[in-house]
Design a protein around this motif. Structure first.
Motif, PDB file in Angstrom:
ATOM      1  N   ASP A 177       8.653   0.279 -11.379  1.00 56.63           N
ATOM      2  CA  ASP A 177       7.420   0.051 -10.613  1.00 56.63           C
ATOM      3  C   ASP A 177       6.982   1.350  -9.947  1.00 56.63           C
ATOM      4  O   ASP A 177       7.804   2.197  -9.590  1.00 56.63           O
ATOM      5  CB  ASP A 177       7.647  -1.018  -9.540  1.00 56.63           C
ATOM      6  CG  ASP A 177       7.999  -2.366 -10.132  1.00 56.63           C
ATOM      7  OD1 ASP A 177       7.399  -2.732 -11.156  1.00 56.63           O
ATOM      8  OD2 ASP A 177       8.903  -3.039  -9.585  1.00 56.63           O
ATOM      9  N   GLU A 178       5.680   1.487  -9.747  1.00 59.71           N
ATOM     10  CA  GLU A 178       5.155   2.689  -9.106  1.00 59.71           C
ATOM     11  C   GLU A 178       5.616   2.740  -7.649  1.00 59.71           C
ATOM     12  O   GLU A 178       5.292   1.842  -6.859  1.00 59.71           O
ATOM     13  CB  GLU A 178       3.626   2.716  -9.181  1.00 59.71           C
ATOM     14  CG  GLU A 178       3.036   4.037  -8.757  1.00 59.71           C
ATOM     15  CD  GLU A 178       1.553   4.135  -9.069  1.00 59.71           C
ATOM     16  OE1 GLU A 178       1.064   5.268  -9.251  1.00 59.71           O
ATOM     17  OE2 GLU A 178       0.880   3.078  -9.132  1.00 59.71           O
ATOM     18  N   PRO A 179       6.365   3.774  -7.245  1.00 57.75           N
ATOM     19  CA  PRO A 179       6.948   3.818  -5.900  1.00 57.75           C
ATOM     20  C   PRO A 179       5.947   4.122  -4.792  1.00 57.75           C
ATOM     21  O   PRO A 179       6.182   3.780  -3.638  1.00 57.75           O
ATOM     22  CB  PRO A 179       7.995   4.940  -5.997  1.00 57.75           C
ATOM     23  CG  PRO A 179       8.180   5.194  -7.453  1.00 57.75           C
ATOM     24  CD  PRO A 179       6.864   4.863  -8.089  1.00 57.75           C
ATOM     25  N   PHE A 180       4.842   4.785  -5.124  1.00 58.02           N
ATOM     26  CA  PHE A 180       3.854   5.185  -4.119  1.00 58.02           C
ATOM     27  C   PHE A 180       2.453   4.853  -4.616  1.00 58.02           C
ATOM     28  O   PHE A 180       2.200   4.845  -5.828  1.00 58.02           O
ATOM     29  CB  PHE A 180       3.930   6.688  -3.834  1.00 58.02           C
ATOM     30  CG  PHE A 180       5.277   7.166  -3.387  1.00 58.02           C
ATOM     31  CD1 PHE A 180       5.686   7.006  -2.072  1.00 58.02           C
ATOM     32  CD2 PHE A 180       6.142   7.800  -4.266  1.00 58.02           C
ATOM     33  CE1 PHE A 180       6.935   7.450  -1.651  1.00 58.02           C
ATOM     34  CE2 PHE A 180       7.388   8.251  -3.864  1.00 58.02           C
ATOM     35  CZ  PHE A 180       7.781   8.073  -2.555  1.00 58.02           C
ATOM     36  N   ASN A 181       1.543   4.592  -3.683  1.00 57.46           N
ATOM     37  CA  ASN A 181       0.168   4.285  -4.093  1.00 57.46           C
ATOM     38  C   ASN A 181      -0.813   5.415  -3.805  1.00 57.46           C
ATOM     39  O   ASN A 181      -1.988   5.323  -4.146  1.00 57.46           O
ATOM     40  CB  ASN A 181      -0.320   2.989  -3.430  1.00 57.46           C
ATOM     41  CG  ASN A 181      -0.231   3.031  -1.914  1.00 57.46           C
ATOM     42  OD1 ASN A 181      -0.232   4.097  -1.327  1.00 57.46           O
ATOM     43  ND2 ASN A 181      -0.149   1.868  -1.302  1.00 57.46           N
ATOM     44  N   LYS A 182      -0.334   6.506  -3.160  1.00 55.73           N
ATOM     45  CA  LYS A 182      -1.225   7.644  -2.920  1.00 55.73           C
ATOM     46  C   LYS A 182      -0.405   8.903  -2.678  1.00 55.73           C
ATOM     47  O   LYS A 182       0.826   8.851  -2.527  1.00 55.73           O
ATOM     48  CB  LYS A 182      -2.152   7.383  -1.739  1.00 55.73           C
ATOM     49  CG  LYS A 182      -1.463   7.078  -0.431  1.00 55.73           C
ATOM     50  CD  LYS A 182      -2.504   6.749   0.636  1.00 55.73           C
ATOM     51  CE  LYS A 182      -1.847   6.310   1.943  1.00 55.73           C
ATOM     52  NZ  LYS A 182      -2.868   5.981   2.976  1.00 55.73           N
ATOM     53  N   LEU A 183      -1.104  10.019  -2.621  1.00 55.67           N
ATOM     54  CA  LEU A 183      -0.468  11.310  -2.390  1.00 55.67           C
ATOM     55  C   LEU A 183      -0.755  11.794  -0.974  1.00 55.67           C
ATOM     56  O   LEU A 183      -1.878  11.723  -0.498  1.00 55.67           O
ATOM     57  CB  LEU A 183      -1.004  12.345  -3.393  1.00 55.67           C
ATOM     58  CG  LEU A 183      -0.573  13.804  -3.167  1.00 55.67           C
ATOM     59  CD1 LEU A 183       0.910  13.989  -3.428  1.00 55.67           C
ATOM     60  CD2 LEU A 183      -1.404  14.743  -4.038  1.00 55.67           C
ATOM     61  N   LYS A 184       0.281  12.302  -0.303  1.00 57.83           N
ATOM     62  CA  LYS A 184       0.133  12.916   1.009  1.00 57.83           C
ATOM     63  C   LYS A 184       0.865  14.259   0.994  1.00 57.83           C
ATOM     64  O   LYS A 184       2.051  14.307   0.655  1.00 57.83           O
ATOM     65  CB  LYS A 184       0.732  12.032   2.109  1.00 57.83           C
ATOM     66  CG  LYS A 184       0.132  10.641   2.213  1.00 57.83           C
ATOM     67  CD  LYS A 184       0.876   9.833   3.253  1.00 57.83           C
ATOM     68  CE  LYS A 184       0.402   8.386   3.310  1.00 57.83           C
ATOM     69  NZ  LYS A 184       1.206   7.585   4.272  1.00 57.83           N
ATOM     70  N   VAL A 185       0.155  15.316   1.337  1.00 56.37           N
ATOM     71  CA  VAL A 185       0.767  16.634   1.524  1.00 56.37           C
ATOM     72  C   VAL A 185       0.399  17.065   2.935  1.00 56.37           C
ATOM     73  O   VAL A 185      -0.733  17.481   3.196  1.00 56.37           O
ATOM     74  CB  VAL A 185       0.277  17.662   0.482  1.00 56.37           C
ATOM     75  CG1 VAL A 185       0.989  19.001   0.696  1.00 56.37           C
ATOM     76  CG2 VAL A 185       0.521  17.150  -0.934  1.00 56.37           C
ATOM     77  N   ARG A 186       1.337  16.939   3.854  1.00 48.76           N
ATOM     78  CA  ARG A 186       1.035  17.077   5.271  1.00 48.76           C
ATOM     79  C   ARG A 186       1.714  18.295   5.890  1.00 48.76           C
ATOM     80  O   ARG A 186       2.822  18.670   5.501  1.00 48.76           O
ATOM     81  CB  ARG A 186       1.484  15.817   6.022  1.00 48.76           C
ATOM     82  CG  ARG A 186       0.670  14.580   5.670  1.00 48.76           C
ATOM     83  CD  ARG A 186       1.188  13.374   6.415  1.00 48.76           C
ATOM     84  NE  ARG A 186       0.298  12.222   6.268  1.00 48.76           N
ATOM     85  CZ  ARG A 186       0.576  11.000   6.695  1.00 48.76           C
ATOM     86  NH1 ARG A 186       1.736  10.756   7.300  1.00 48.76           N
ATOM     87  NH2 ARG A 186      -0.284  10.015   6.519  1.00 48.76           N
ATOM     88  N   LEU A 187       1.051  18.863   6.885  1.00 41.96           N
ATOM     89  CA  LEU A 187       1.625  19.941   7.670  1.00 41.96           C
ATOM     90  C   LEU A 187       2.273  19.349   8.923  1.00 41.96           C
ATOM     91  O   LEU A 187       1.669  18.526   9.605  1.00 41.96           O
ATOM     92  CB  LEU A 187       0.552  20.957   8.072  1.00 41.96           C
ATOM     93  CG  LEU A 187      -0.230  21.615   6.931  1.00 41.96           C
ATOM     94  CD1 LEU A 187      -1.184  22.659   7.490  1.00 41.96           C
ATOM     95  CD2 LEU A 187       0.708  22.230   5.910  1.00 41.96           C
ATOM     96  N   LYS A 188       3.494  19.769   9.202  1.00 39.05           N
ATOM     97  CA  LYS A 188       4.241  19.244  10.340  1.00 39.05           C
ATOM     98  C   LYS A 188       4.890  20.383  11.114  1.00 39.05           C
ATOM     99  O   LYS A 188       5.008  21.507  10.613  1.00 39.05           O
ATOM    100  CB  LYS A 188       5.337  18.290   9.854  1.00 39.05           C
ATOM    101  CG  LYS A 188       4.836  17.150   8.967  1.00 39.05           C
ATOM    102  CD  LYS A 188       4.153  16.062   9.762  1.00 39.05           C
ATOM    103  CE  LYS A 188       5.162  15.202  10.474  1.00 39.05           C
ATOM    104  NZ  LYS A 188       4.536  14.033  11.144  1.00 39.05           N
ATOM    105  N   LYS A 189       5.346  20.087  12.321  1.00 39.53           N
ATOM    106  CA  LYS A 189       6.098  21.078  13.096  1.00 39.53           C
ATOM    107  C   LYS A 189       7.494  21.275  12.524  1.00 39.53           C
ATOM    108  O   LYS A 189       8.050  22.378  12.555  1.00 39.53           O
ATOM    109  CB  LYS A 189       6.189  20.642  14.560  1.00 39.53           C
ATOM    110  CG  LYS A 189       4.868  20.694  15.311  1.00 39.53           C
ATOM    111  CD  LYS A 189       5.064  20.327  16.770  1.00 39.53           C
ATOM    112  CE  LYS A 189       3.745  20.429  17.536  1.00 39.53           C
ATOM    113  NZ  LYS A 189       3.916  20.062  18.967  1.00 39.53           N
TER     114      LYS A 189
END
Length: 298
Positions: free
Chosen positions: A79-91
């Motif tokens: 099954d598809e594990p994720f439904n969207k892409l997130k590339v985030r900047l964090k501390k």
């Protein structure tokens, strides 16, 4: 079949916005979904796509100077594990909140999965689970100490209160994929603890390599994707996700009165306000509408 890549790498990054743009663009072109976190200290995340796409992404990341020597763990899901892409900047790529902790300087000694059982059975070794309480609740190693932390930020305070319990003992630590132990063992080294060790590759590597009949692991391992939990051989576990609190639940928990899809479960029903639940209901409504539109599109 979807290929899942769990990865992290500690390395100084100077131009985060530029790196974020190039990594997101590459993932989008390969139709990869999941979450990647970027911070000045490195990269962390789990993504999924076709095997070819994941292979290409890993090659791409490996060519970037910041990620030379990048390591990853692969698994599969029908099954598809994720439904969207997130590339985030964090501390921080894993949030501990300790400014002086730098895994690039000093970390504990690695223990290979094949040697873990013998090592933790030594009389002078104390085993500590560095994960959050809801993760420990569904599975851990026999005899491991549970700090009962709500978040990784709580670990330093827990250690400060309990460190005298562990004097003159070797400390063995473990987590899901290894990244939290990079920081927790580095933190302990900074606190003057000499004999600190951690499971190389984390629980996921142990479950992948160690046969169930030789294992000292009990239960399932919580994972941060659509599988929710995995067991020995990285087989998908029975757990589902409460999208109100992001904690794992069993199929029978859905039948309990406090469960409402996308809103609450028996663990979080009393933790959220009426306003919170209304907001979650609206979110769930939008998710369902989106699914309908996708199903109806040609």
């Amino acid at each position: 079949m979807y290929t899942i890549a769990a990865l992290y790498h500690f390395s100084p990054i100077s131009d985060l916005p530029s790196l974020q743009k190039s990594v997101r663009s590459k993932c989008e072109s390969l139709e990869i979904k999941g979450t990647l976190l970027l911070a000045y200290e490195g990269i962390n995340g789990t993504v999924a796509g076709s095997k070819s796409s994941i292979d290409q992404l890993l090659v791409f990341l490996g060519t970037l100077p910041e990620f030379s020597g990048l390591e990853w763990k692969l698994s599969e899901s029908s099954d598809e594990p994720f439904n969207k892409l997130k590339v985030r900047l964090k501390k921080e790529i894993v949030t501990m909140g300790q400014a002086n902790v730098d895994p690039r300087g000093a970390v504990g000694q690695y223990v290979e999965a094949e040697n873990w059982n013998d090592f933790i059975n030594s009389d002078d070794v104390v085993v500590i689970d560095t994960r959050n309480d809801y993760e420990v609740a569904i599975g851990t190693f026999e005899g491991a100490i549970n700090p009962e932390t709500k978040s990784f930020r709580d670990f330093p305070a827990w250690w400060e209160k309990n460190k005298k319990r562990f004097e003159n003992q070797r400390i063995a630590m473990f987590c899901t994929g290894g990244i939290r132990c990079e920081k927790s063992t580095s933190y302990l080294k900074g606190q003057g603890v000499k004999d600190v060790f951690h499971l190389k590759g984390g629980i996921l590597k142990y479950l992948e390599k160690i046969p169930e009949n030789e294992s000292t692991w009990n239960g399932e391992c919580f994972v941060f994707d659509g599988r929710v939990s995995v067991g020995h051989g990285l087989e998908v576990g029975p757990h589902q996700m409460c999208f109100g609190c992001r904690r794992p639940i069993m199929p029978e928990d859905i039948k309990k009165d406090d469960f409402e899809l996308g809103v609450s479960c028996h663990q979080c029903f009393k933790e959220t306000s009426h306003q919170d639940k209304e907001r979650f209901r609206e979110r769930q409504k939008q998710i369902e509408l989106s699914k309908k539109r996708t199903a109806q599109s040609p």
